[in-house]
Each structure stands twice: as structure tokens, then as C-alpha cells.
Design a protein around this motif. Structure first.
Motif, mmCIF file in Angstrom:
data_model
loop_
_atom_site.group_PDB
_atom_site.id
_atom_site.type_symbol
_atom_site.label_atom_id
_atom_site.label_comp_id
_atom_site.label_asym_id
_atom_site.label_seq_id
_atom_site.Cartn_x
_atom_site.Cartn_y
_atom_site.Cartn_z
ATOM 1 N N THR A 1 15.179 69.869 -41.749
ATOM 2 C CA THR A 1 15.309 70.560 -40.215
ATOM 3 C C THR A 1 14.664 69.413 -39.332
ATOM 4 O O THR A 1 15.379 69.715 -38.147
ATOM 5 C CB THR A 1 14.309 71.974 -40.506
ATOM 6 O OG1 THR A 1 14.588 72.516 -41.371
ATOM 7 C CG2 THR A 1 14.223 72.332 -38.997
ATOM 8 N N SER A 2 13.758 68.946 -39.423
ATOM 9 C CA SER A 2 13.639 67.805 -38.858
ATOM 10 C C SER A 2 14.592 66.737 -38.264
ATOM 11 O O SER A 2 15.195 66.513 -36.993
ATOM 12 C CB SER A 2 12.313 66.975 -38.912
ATOM 13 O OG SER A 2 11.329 67.818 -39.499
ATOM 14 N N VAL B 1 17.705 75.192 -30.457
ATOM 15 C CA VAL B 1 16.652 74.985 -31.367
ATOM 16 C C VAL B 1 15.431 75.936 -31.756
ATOM 17 O O VAL B 1 15.371 76.092 -32.857
ATOM 18 C CB VAL B 1 15.720 73.719 -30.883
ATOM 19 C CG1 VAL B 1 14.393 73.399 -31.560
ATOM 20 C CG2 VAL B 1 16.660 72.338 -30.746
ATOM 21 N N ARG B 2 15.262 76.736 -30.747
ATOM 22 C CA ARG B 2 14.384 78.110 -30.977
ATOM 23 C C ARG B 2 15.026 78.833 -31.913
ATOM 24 O O ARG B 2 14.369 79.231 -32.960
ATOM 25 C CB ARG B 2 14.104 78.536 -29.621
ATOM 26 C CG ARG B 2 13.084 79.751 -29.521
ATOM 27 C CD ARG B 2 13.079 80.195 -28.402
ATOM 28 N NE ARG B 2 14.187 80.739 -27.704
ATOM 29 C CZ ARG B 2 15.052 81.901 -27.843
ATOM 30 N NH1 ARG B 2 14.687 82.804 -28.860
ATOM 31 N NH2 ARG B 2 15.978 82.133 -27.281
ATOM 32 N N TYR C 1 7.730 58.533 -35.565
ATOM 33 C CA TYR C 1 8.132 59.709 -34.540
ATOM 34 C C TYR C 1 8.736 60.940 -35.167
ATOM 35 O O TYR C 1 8.457 61.990 -34.847
ATOM 36 C CB TYR C 1 9.233 58.744 -33.619
ATOM 37 C CG TYR C 1 9.781 60.009 -32.411
ATOM 38 C CD1 TYR C 1 8.891 60.291 -31.507
ATOM 39 C CD2 TYR C 1 11.237 60.223 -32.468
ATOM 40 C CE1 TYR C 1 9.345 61.021 -30.415
ATOM 41 C CE2 TYR C 1 11.627 61.216 -31.656
ATOM 42 C CZ TYR C 1 10.731 61.446 -30.706
ATOM 43 O OH TYR C 1 11.068 62.146 -29.597
ATOM 44 N N GLU C 2 9.588 60.561 -36.182
ATOM 45 C CA GLU C 2 10.163 61.737 -36.958
ATOM 46 C C GLU C 2 8.959 62.719 -37.563
ATOM 47 O O GLU C 2 9.393 63.793 -37.521
ATOM 48 C CB GLU C 2 11.192 61.257 -38.077
ATOM 49 C CG GLU C 2 12.421 60.657 -37.413
ATOM 50 C CD GLU C 2 13.221 60.070 -38.529
ATOM 51 O OE1 GLU C 2 14.335 59.512 -38.162
ATOM 52 O OE2 GLU C 2 12.821 59.922 -39.716
ATOM 53 N N GLU C 3 8.174 62.188 -37.792
ATOM 54 C CA GLU C 3 6.883 62.943 -38.875
ATOM 55 C C GLU C 3 6.410 63.633 -37.471
ATOM 56 O O GLU C 3 5.610 64.895 -37.766
ATOM 57 C CB GLU C 3 5.965 62.102 -39.387
ATOM 58 C CG GLU C 3 6.422 61.674 -40.693
ATOM 59 C CD GLU C 3 5.787 60.281 -41.360
ATOM 60 O OE1 GLU C 3 4.813 60.025 -40.666
ATOM 61 O OE2 GLU C 3 6.123 59.982 -42.404
ATOM 62 N N GLN C 4 6.238 63.442 -36.272
ATOM 63 C CA GLN C 4 5.717 64.337 -35.294
ATOM 64 C C GLN C 4 6.454 65.437 -35.293
ATOM 65 O O GLN C 4 5.752 66.592 -35.275
ATOM 66 C CB GLN C 4 5.863 63.503 -33.990
ATOM 67 C CG GLN C 4 5.229 62.080 -33.885
ATOM 68 C CD GLN C 4 3.691 62.104 -33.819
ATOM 69 O OE1 GLN C 4 3.181 62.888 -33.167
ATOM 70 N NE2 GLN C 4 3.198 61.531 -34.665
ATOM 71 N N LEU C 5 7.770 65.499 -35.237
ATOM 72 C CA LEU C 5 8.575 66.721 -35.503
ATOM 73 C C LEU C 5 8.260 67.702 -36.526
ATOM 74 O O LEU C 5 8.067 68.817 -36.445
ATOM 75 C CB LEU C 5 9.926 66.414 -34.837
ATOM 76 C CG LEU C 5 10.902 67.699 -35.111
ATOM 77 C CD1 LEU C 5 10.453 68.877 -34.075
ATOM 78 C CD2 LEU C 5 12.244 67.227 -35.067
ATOM 79 N N GLU C 6 7.942 66.634 -37.752
ATOM 80 C CA GLU C 6 8.172 67.362 -39.089
ATOM 81 C C GLU C 6 6.933 68.254 -38.913
ATOM 82 O O GLU C 6 6.724 69.194 -39.399
ATOM 83 C CB GLU C 6 8.162 66.410 -40.289
ATOM 84 C CG GLU C 6 8.299 66.922 -41.356
ATOM 85 C CD GLU C 6 8.434 65.917 -42.591
ATOM 86 O OE1 GLU C 6 8.777 64.782 -42.418
ATOM 87 O OE2 GLU C 6 8.149 66.401 -43.705
ATOM 88 N N THR C 7 5.682 67.457 -38.533
ATOM 89 C CA THR C 7 4.406 68.088 -38.411
ATOM 90 C C THR C 7 4.414 69.867 -37.683
ATOM 91 O O THR C 7 3.790 70.431 -38.030
ATOM 92 C CB THR C 7 3.482 67.242 -37.657
ATOM 93 O OG1 THR C 7 3.161 66.155 -38.889
ATOM 94 C CG2 THR C 7 2.073 68.060 -37.801
ATOM 95 N N ILE C 8 5.339 69.508 -36.703
ATOM 96 C CA ILE C 8 4.997 70.803 -35.646
ATOM 97 C C ILE C 8 5.848 71.716 -36.606
ATOM 98 O O ILE C 8 5.437 72.793 -36.599
ATOM 99 C CB ILE C 8 5.917 70.479 -34.508
ATOM 100 C CG1 ILE C 8 5.038 69.535 -33.681
ATOM 101 C CG2 ILE C 8 6.290 71.670 -33.671
ATOM 102 C CD1 ILE C 8 6.025 68.954 -32.408
#
Lengths: 195, 195
Positions: free
Chosen positions: B155-156, B189-190, B130-137
DNA sequence: CTTTTAAATGAACAAATGTTCAGTTAAAAG
DNA sequence: CTTTTAACTGAACATTTGTTCATTTAAAAG
């Protein structure tokens, strides 16, 4: 046997504290028995009751001590001139203080539900005191026009959660130094509240 | 007595799950006995073993189910065109999903240390997914020049910690709506990752 | 050396723990 | 109605729990 060779009066109390802290952090308050704490100290379970009235007090003392240390340490930090300086000071202080006491932080955060109501109220009050330190800084920054935040309380909670999260992954011997981490987080915090 | 009036086959299993989840979240895995779970369901402790091989499996099933639900739900979210859209989608999804399942989130986060090593590895793997989903973005946003972050992984972690923190204070019937909260956090976040 | 005393032992307590299982019951199947 | 069977009971088990306390020991005080 009793009073085995090498037992000195001042030594046992802090060793009990340390053992309880370590074990509570690793396995959780409910999963740790008085006998396990005693074994870690090298003593029989009954001996613990020379130093604590019961198991719950052991937990309360640890949590209360941690929160008092936290507030006292923050009080000793130079706040800086501007809200921006104060926010940087808070960010760096929070990361540094918490990363140096992972067990205390973990226990104080995870074992709140194992506190009896009156003890819970005390710890929760200290926590609120600390959170209000940040909220005050943010409100001042809004007043001076340095920060933009429509809900200062929410912003405080968001920043604290982000900073405390460092403890879930940071390791002293890792690739990034504490200074690196402080700098990374300060940049994110600064930008997040920037006008 | 056995097979009391009103006992239907399909009902007991989910009720055991629900009772275990509720009690684990309130009091912690170690502090909840099989008898307490059984009492909440209105059944004797022995009956639980028609549905679970042991207490640990009850915990693992809850945590694994939660993580699978989380990954599946995120998979169903339209990712948007740009990294900025994807980050907004993630932010809003994370808050909405987690705020709707406070007990699952609490248990999945707090009871990791009560998992036997092999179970821990499974849950931890799902969490990393799951964490990698955000890291990829975030990495994609850096590549396109939309984001600035020198340590995408850090950052993630910071963003996820901040978002998950919503659960510590948000209440459905509070002053702020879920939409309000999503908007507040998305702005933070933005700005935090903005170029 | 003798006395005092703080520190620790070790056994005991009732209560609670996770789990097993032979027996009982009521719903489903014929 | 009769048989089968899934669902549940209730007692039992060996351990472990927090806590108490009479007893013992060794260090400190004189």
C-alpha cells in the motif's frame, strides 16, 4: 574472419534487439556503446549496421515495438459489461503486461529524453493513446454513476502511475504472486474511484 | 586569462551544482559531459575540479542533498493527531515538496543506475527511510481500525508511486492549482485505504 | 564442384570523453 | 605598492565514441 561457424541469417537481428534492450535497461541508452551491444551478441561493432541504420533507431524500434505490443494486447482483452468490469480488466491487464516486460517498460519510460524530437512525438502519441483507454473507462463510470471523479484525466494519470509502480518492487519469485498483487491493486483502485 | 572580472569565490560552487542538476535532468547523467556543465557555468572544464573530485561526486551530492532535504522537510511537518491526519499531511507534503523540485526528483529517480554500488546503497537507504515514514502511518491506521490494508508495504509503495506521478504532468501555470491537486489526490488516497 | 551472395571482420576516421597540471591572473592581505 | 594565494585557463593525455568500408568468409544456389 567473417561468417563464423554457427552464424545463421535469422538469428542475429533478434539477438541484437535483445542485447540492446538488456543493456539500455541496465545502464541507460547513453552509457551503452555499439561495441558493448556487439560484444554481447558476439560480433564486431560494424556488423550491427547490417541491421540498423544507427544507434537511435535501435532505441526507437524497441520503444515503438513495446507501445504497439501494449496497445495490441489491450485490444485483445475482453472489456466486460460495466465500467467497473472494464476498470478491473484494465487494472489487471496493466499489471500483468508490464510486470512481464520490466526491461521494455523501463527503457520506454526512462529513455524518452534521448529520442530525437520526431521520434519522441511518435512514442508520446502512442502513450497518450493508451492513457486515453483508461480515461474513457473512467468517464463512462462517471456517466453511469459508478465512479466519482471530478478530474477524469488526473484520475487516469494517478491510477496508471500507481499501477506502473508495481515494477519498482515486484519480483516473480517473491512472496506475493501476480494474482495477489493484481487483487491488492484492484481493491485500491476500486475504492479510490468508488461512488 | 584566469580569474575573470566578476568571479567571486562563493558563487561558482552553487552555479556548478545548478548547472549539473539542470543538465542531468534534461539529458541524463551519461549524456552530459564535464565540458557542457562548465560551459553552462561559463568556465573551463578543468575549473570544475576545484569543486568536485569527479563527475560521479557531482551526481551523488545532488541526490544525497535531495534525499536529506526531503527527510528534513518531512520532519518539520506537524503530524496531526490521528493516522488519518498523518496520512493527509504526508499526501499533501509529498505532492508539494516534489512538485517544487522537479529536476531533483527526476535525477534522484532516474540516475540510480549510474551510481557506483556504495553510493547506490547510501541513496537507497535514504529512500527506504522515507518510504518507511508512510508505512508507519499506514500500520498505525490499521491498528486503530481507520485503514484497511492487508499488505501495508505494498500500500505504501502504491501510494508513493501515485503521488510521485504528479510530477509527470503537473505544471505550475496549468489549469489546476497545487491546492486543487493536493485535494484531488488526498481524496483518492483516503478512499483507497478507507476502512 | 562452382558460383553467387549474405554476413561479418577489422582497421580506420574524426570527434568527444574524464581528468591532470603547469602556468596565469586578479582579488585579498600586509 | 608588494606579496600571497585562491580561481581559473588551456593544453595535453589516453580512451572511447558512432559510423564507414574494403575485404574476407562460409553458407546457399546451381
Amino acid at each position: 574472419m567473417a561468417r563464423t561457424i554457427g552464424s545463421h541469417s535469422g538469428t542475429t537481428r533478434p539477438r541484437i534487439r535483445a542485447a540492446a534492450l538488456r543493456l539500455f535497461a541496465r545502464h541507460g541508452y547513453a552509457a551503452v556503446s555499439m561495441r558493448k551491444i556487439a560484444a554481447e551478441v558476439g560480433v564486431q561493432a560494424g556488423a550491427l549496421y547490417n541491421y540498423t541504420p544507427d544507434k537511435q533507431s535501435l532505441l526507437v524500434d524497441l520503444m515503438q515495438g513495446h507501445m504497439r505490443d501494449l496497445l495490441a494486447a489491450w485490444n485483445d482483452v475482453p472489456q466486460g459489461e460495466t465500467p467497473l468490469d472494464a476498470l478491473e480488466a484494465f487494472t489487471r491487464f496493466h499489471i500483468r503486461f508490464h510486470s512481464g516486460r520490466p526491461d521494455e517498460v523501463f527503457v520506454s519510460y526512462m529513455e524518452l529524453r534521448n529520442l530525437e524530437p520526431e521520434n519522441f512525438a511518435v512514442i508520446e502519441g502512442l502513450r497518450r493513446d493508451y492513457e486515453e483507454q483508461l480515461e474513457t473507462i473512467i468517464r463512462q463510470g462517471i456517466a453511469t454513476g459508478d465512479f466519482v471523479a471530478t478530474e477524469p484525466k488526473v484520475t487516469s494519470m494517478a491510477v496508471i502511475a500507481m499501477l506502473t509502480g508495481v515494477n519498482t518492487w515486484f519480483r516473480q519469485d517473491g512472496r506475493l504472486s501476480l494474482d495477489d498483487v493484481e487483487a491488492l491493486y484492484w481493491e485500491m483502485v476500486r475504492k479510490a474511484v468508488a461512488a
